[in-house]
Write a protein that holds these residues in place. Structure first.
Motif, PDB file in Angstrom:
ATOM      1  N   UNK A 222       0.828  -1.207   0.000  1.00  0.00           N
ATOM      2  CA  UNK A 222       0.000   0.000   0.000  1.00  0.00           C
ATOM      3  C   UNK A 222       0.860   1.255   0.000  1.00  0.00           C
ATOM      4  N   UNK A 223       1.919   1.259   0.812  1.00  0.00           N
ATOM      5  CA  UNK A 223       2.820   2.417   0.853  1.00  0.00           C
ATOM      6  C   UNK A 223       3.485   2.662  -0.492  1.00  0.00           C
ATOM      7  N   UNK A 224       3.810   1.568  -1.192  1.00  0.00           N
ATOM      8  CA  UNK A 224       4.463   1.685  -2.490  1.00  0.00           C
ATOM      9  C   UNK A 224       3.483   1.898  -3.635  1.00  0.00           C
ATOM     10  N   UNK A 225       2.207   1.754  -3.348  1.00  0.00           N
ATOM     11  CA  UNK A 225       1.195   1.931  -4.390  1.00  0.00           C
ATOM     12  C   UNK A 225       1.165   0.772  -5.370  1.00  0.00           C
ATOM     13  N   UNK A 226       1.506  -0.429  -4.893  1.00  0.00           N
ATOM     14  CA  UNK A 226       1.539  -1.616  -5.744  1.00  0.00           C
ATOM     15  C   UNK A 226       0.378  -2.520  -5.350  1.00  0.00           C
ATOM     16  N   UNK A 227      -0.340  -2.983  -6.348  1.00  0.00           N
ATOM     17  CA  UNK A 227      -1.446  -3.915  -6.084  1.00  0.00           C
ATOM     18  C   UNK A 227      -1.017  -5.330  -6.427  1.00  0.00           C
ATOM     19  N   UNK A 228      -1.612  -6.297  -5.739  1.00  0.00           N
ATOM     20  CA  UNK A 228      -1.358  -7.691  -6.098  1.00  0.00           C
ATOM     21  C   UNK A 228      -2.099  -7.985  -7.398  1.00  0.00           C
ATOM     22  N   UNK A 229      -1.548  -8.867  -8.229  1.00  0.00           N
ATOM     23  CA  UNK A 229      -2.224  -9.184  -9.483  1.00  0.00           C
ATOM     24  C   UNK A 229      -3.551  -9.891  -9.221  1.00  0.00           C
ATOM     25  N   UNK A 230      -4.581  -9.444  -9.900  1.00  0.00           N
ATOM     26  CA  UNK A 230      -5.912 -10.008  -9.694  1.00  0.00           C
ATOM     27  C   UNK A 230      -6.743  -9.850 -10.957  1.00  0.00           C
ATOM     28  N   UNK A 231      -7.728 -10.717 -11.072  1.00  0.00           N
ATOM     29  CA  UNK A 231      -8.740 -10.596 -12.112  1.00  0.00           C
ATOM     30  C   UNK A 231     -10.029 -10.305 -11.372  1.00  0.00           C
ATOM     31  N   UNK A 232     -10.449  -9.066 -11.425  1.00  0.00           N
ATOM     32  CA  UNK A 232     -11.605  -8.662 -10.642  1.00  0.00           C
ATOM     33  C   UNK A 232     -11.294  -8.803  -9.170  1.00  0.00           C
ATOM     34  N   UNK A 233     -12.186  -9.438  -8.408  1.00  0.00           N
ATOM     35  CA  UNK A 233     -11.936  -9.596  -6.969  1.00  0.00           C
ATOM     36  C   UNK A 233     -11.076 -10.812  -6.622  1.00  0.00           C
ATOM     37  N   UNK A 234     -10.687 -11.599  -7.634  1.00  0.00           N
ATOM     38  CA  UNK A 234      -9.944 -12.836  -7.380  1.00  0.00           C
ATOM     39  C   UNK A 234      -8.449 -12.606  -7.585  1.00  0.00           C
TER      40      UNK A 234
END
Length: 76
Positions: free
Chosen positions: A15-27
């Motif tokens: 969150x601090x780095x502004x990086x999201x985990x890879x996902x397809x929609x909510x999965x």
């Protein structure tokens, strides 16, 4: 590989780095497992020791042989 590394980060740090985990929609995608399989495969091909470690072990063995030879000469 990058996404595998990102998936191992603590959610707070992502969150601090502004990086999201890879996902397809909510999965969320299971990139950590895929990355683990790839790394295991690479490790089995390349071996468990790095080139640096192999060189260091060879040098230690050489130094031990030389020391043993010197003791043999000095003791005679």
């Amino acid at each position: 590989m990058y996404q595998g590394a990102v998936s191992t980060l603590d959610p707070r740090h992502r969150s601090l780095l502004g990086i999201r985990t890879p996902a397809i929609g909510p999965i969320e995608l299971p990139v950590d497992r895929a990355t683990g399989v790839v790394l295991d495969g690479i490790g089995s091909v390349l071996g468990t020791q790095s080139g640096t470690e192999r060189a260091a072990l060879a040098r230690i063995a050489r130094l031990e042989r030389e020391a043993a030879a010197e003791r043999g000469i000095d003791g005679a």
